[in-house]
Design a protein around this motif. Structure first.
Motif, PDB file in Angstrom:
ATOM      1  N   PHE A 120       0.696  -1.175  -0.110  1.00 34.10           N
ATOM      2  CA  PHE A 120      -0.025  -0.124   0.017  1.00 34.10           C
ATOM      3  C   PHE A 120       0.814   1.271   0.175  1.00 34.10           C
ATOM      4  CE2 PHE A 120       0.847  -1.132   4.281  1.00 34.10           C
ATOM      5  CZ  PHE A 120       1.292   0.123   4.903  1.00 34.10           C
ATOM      6  N   GLN A 121       0.336   2.424  -0.385  1.00 34.92           N
ATOM      7  CA  GLN A 121       1.081   3.797  -0.304  1.00 34.92           C
ATOM      8  C   GLN A 121       0.720   4.396   0.932  1.00 34.92           C
ATOM      9  OE1 GLN A 121       0.532   4.576  -5.105  1.00 34.92           O
ATOM     10  NE2 GLN A 121       0.487   6.253  -3.796  1.00 34.92           N
ATOM     11  N   CYS A 122       1.528   4.932   1.414  1.00 36.65           N
ATOM     12  CA  CYS A 122       1.487   5.764   2.587  1.00 36.65           C
ATOM     13  C   CYS A 122       2.117   7.076   2.389  1.00 36.65           C
ATOM     14  CB  CYS A 122       2.163   5.066   3.839  1.00 36.65           C
ATOM     15  SG  CYS A 122       1.385   5.857   5.400  1.00 36.65           S
ATOM     16  N   GLU A 123       1.614   8.543   2.573  1.00 37.72           N
ATOM     17  CA  GLU A 123       1.911   9.556   2.143  1.00 37.72           C
ATOM     18  C   GLU A 123       1.871  10.543   3.283  1.00 37.72           C
ATOM     19  OE1 GLU A 123      -0.067  10.441  -1.434  1.00 37.72           O
ATOM     20  OE2 GLU A 123       0.814   8.919  -2.696  1.00 37.72           O
ATOM     21  N   SER A 124       3.028  11.350   3.406  1.00 38.41           N
ATOM     22  CA  SER A 124       3.244  12.538   4.215  1.00 38.41           C
ATOM     23  C   SER A 124       2.807  13.996   3.157  1.00 38.41           C
ATOM     24  CB  SER A 124       4.535  12.900   4.881  1.00 38.41           C
ATOM     25  OG  SER A 124       4.662  14.025   5.474  1.00 38.41           O
ATOM     26  N   TYR A 129       2.842  14.630   9.512  1.00 34.13           N
ATOM     27  CA  TYR A 129       2.570  13.348   9.714  1.00 34.13           C
ATOM     28  C   TYR A 129       1.416  12.523   9.516  1.00 34.13           C
ATOM     29  CZ  TYR A 129       1.899   9.577  13.039  1.00 34.13           C
ATOM     30  OH  TYR A 129       1.586   8.120  13.747  1.00 34.13           O
ATOM     31  N   HIS A 130       1.351  11.368   8.990  1.00 34.21           N
ATOM     32  CA  HIS A 130       0.353  10.654   8.408  1.00 34.21           C
ATOM     33  C   HIS A 130       0.524   9.234   9.141  1.00 34.21           C
ATOM     34  CE1 HIS A 130      -3.338   9.616   6.361  1.00 34.21           C
ATOM     35  NE2 HIS A 130      -2.518   8.483   5.828  1.00 34.21           N
ATOM     36  N   PHE A 131      -0.493   8.484   9.726  1.00 37.79           N
ATOM     37  CA  PHE A 131      -0.650   7.095  10.224  1.00 37.79           C
ATOM     38  C   PHE A 131      -1.383   6.320   9.081  1.00 37.79           C
ATOM     39  CE2 PHE A 131      -1.441   3.313  12.624  1.00 37.79           C
ATOM     40  CZ  PHE A 131      -0.209   3.055  13.002  1.00 37.79           C
ATOM     41  N   CYS A 132      -0.798   5.384   8.546  1.00 34.72           N
ATOM     42  CA  CYS A 132      -1.597   4.172   7.616  1.00 34.72           C
ATOM     43  C   CYS A 132      -1.866   3.102   8.376  1.00 34.72           C
ATOM     44  CB  CYS A 132      -0.810   3.979   6.553  1.00 34.72           C
ATOM     45  SG  CYS A 132      -0.583   5.401   5.278  1.00 34.72           S
ATOM     46  N   GLY A 171       7.465  14.772   4.387  1.00 33.67           N
ATOM     47  CA  GLY A 171       7.431  14.942   3.047  1.00 33.67           C
ATOM     48  C   GLY A 171       7.618  13.379   2.301  1.00 33.67           C
ATOM     49  N   CYS A 172       7.997  12.350   3.241  1.00 26.69           N
ATOM     50  CA  CYS A 172       8.056  10.749   2.731  1.00 26.69           C
ATOM     51  C   CYS A 172       6.747  10.353   2.240  1.00 26.69           C
ATOM     52  CB  CYS A 172       8.777  10.173   3.889  1.00 26.69           C
ATOM     53  SG  CYS A 172       8.616   8.284   3.248  1.00 26.69           S
ATOM     54  N   ARG A 173       6.714   9.960   0.972  1.00 19.72           N
ATOM     55  CA  ARG A 173       5.726   9.281   0.150  1.00 19.72           C
ATOM     56  C   ARG A 173       6.344   7.907  -0.301  1.00 19.72           C
ATOM     57  NH1 ARG A 173       3.417  11.408  -4.204  1.00 19.72           N
ATOM     58  NH2 ARG A 173       5.291  12.410  -4.793  1.00 19.72           N
ATOM     59  N   GLY A 174       5.592   6.868  -0.093  1.00 14.38           N
ATOM     60  CA  GLY A 174       6.229   5.446  -0.512  1.00 14.38           C
ATOM     61  C   GLY A 174       5.243   4.458  -0.595  1.00 14.38           C
ATOM     62  N   LEU A 175       5.827   3.490  -1.704  1.00 10.88           N
ATOM     63  CA  LEU A 175       5.027   2.074  -1.359  1.00 10.88           C
ATOM     64  C   LEU A 175       5.694   1.170  -0.455  1.00 10.88           C
ATOM     65  CD1 LEU A 175       3.189   0.424  -3.000  1.00 10.88           C
ATOM     66  CD2 LEU A 175       4.839  -0.391  -4.540  1.00 10.88           C
ATOM     67  N   PHE A 176       4.983   0.658   0.561  1.00 10.18           N
ATOM     68  CA  PHE A 176       5.168  -0.113   1.625  1.00 10.18           C
ATOM     69  C   PHE A 176       4.858  -1.617   1.373  1.00 10.18           C
ATOM     70  CE2 PHE A 176       5.425   4.053   3.041  1.00 10.18           C
ATOM     71  CZ  PHE A 176       6.775   4.279   3.715  1.00 10.18           C
ATOM     72  N   SER A 177       5.580  -2.538   1.986  1.00 10.25           N
ATOM     73  CA  SER A 177       5.029  -3.967   1.916  1.00 10.25           C
ATOM     74  C   SER A 177       5.301  -4.275   3.399  1.00 10.25           C
ATOM     75  CB  SER A 177       6.358  -4.784   1.228  1.00 10.25           C
ATOM     76  OG  SER A 177       5.979  -6.144   1.386  1.00 10.25           O
TER      77      SER A 177
END
Length: 182
Positions: A120-124, A129-132, A171-177
């Motif tokens: 899934f993607q989780c984006e700041s 701050y953002h929590f997925c 500012g970190c945005r990424g695809l996480f596993s």
């Protein structure tokens, strides 16, 4: 007492918290049917003042506090207060096992296809701050598959994870596993 003062006193009474522990607000939080549950609190840390379940409540395993709030899991239920206010330490009248304690295997397992990889993607956005939220599981882990932002994503600095999910900031945005494991 004037009408305005009486009305104000009445409003203050209505909005006052119902439960207190030595003058501190408390909240009851419980894991229904053994499921992960989050209870919204404005606290940075909490302590359990009363366990209300037969299932073990072990900090960091079946309950904890993270940036998303207070969380409980696997049947833990109890009353919690904000940690560090007023120096109050509750008597040990609940079940508090030693650090590192793992409850005996009672045979309960999550449903089929629970142990698996989830991407899934989780984006700041706006460097906030953002929590997925995703249940990583007690033995799972998380990795960054692909950075999607111009800002570098560095674990421990602007992204991280815990049993309850993944957080991003600055500012970190990424695809996480998530390698979810029971």
């Amino acid at each position: 007492m004037g009408v305005a003062a009486g009305l104000l006193a009445g409003l203050m009474w209505v909005s006052a918290p119902v439960a207190h522990a030595q003058g501190r607000d408390s909240v009851r939080c419980g894991s229904d049917d053994g499921r992960f549950q989050r209870c919204q609190v404005p606290w940075r840390d909490a302590e359990m003042i009363r366990q209300e379940s037969n299932s073990p409540c072990v900090r960091g395993d079946t309950w904890g506090v993270d940036r998303g709030g207070l969380w409980v899991d696997r049947g833990c239920r109890g009353q919690f207060v904000e940690m560090g206010r007023g120096g109050y330490r509750p008597p040990n009248n609940g079940y508090y096992p030693p650090p590192g304690y793992r409850p005996p295997d009672n045979g309960w397992r999550p449903g089929p296809d629970w142990d698996r990889e989830i991407r899934f993607q989780c984006e700041s956005n706006d460097h906030q701050y953002h929590f997925c939220q995703v249940d990583v599981g007690g033995r799972g882990d998380v990795s960054l598959v692909r950075q999607l932002s111009g800002t570098g994503c560095q674990e421990g600095y602007n992204w991280g994870w815990n049993r309850a999910g993944v957080w991003v900031s600055k500012g970190c945005r990424g695809l996480f596993s998530v390698n979810r494991r029971w």
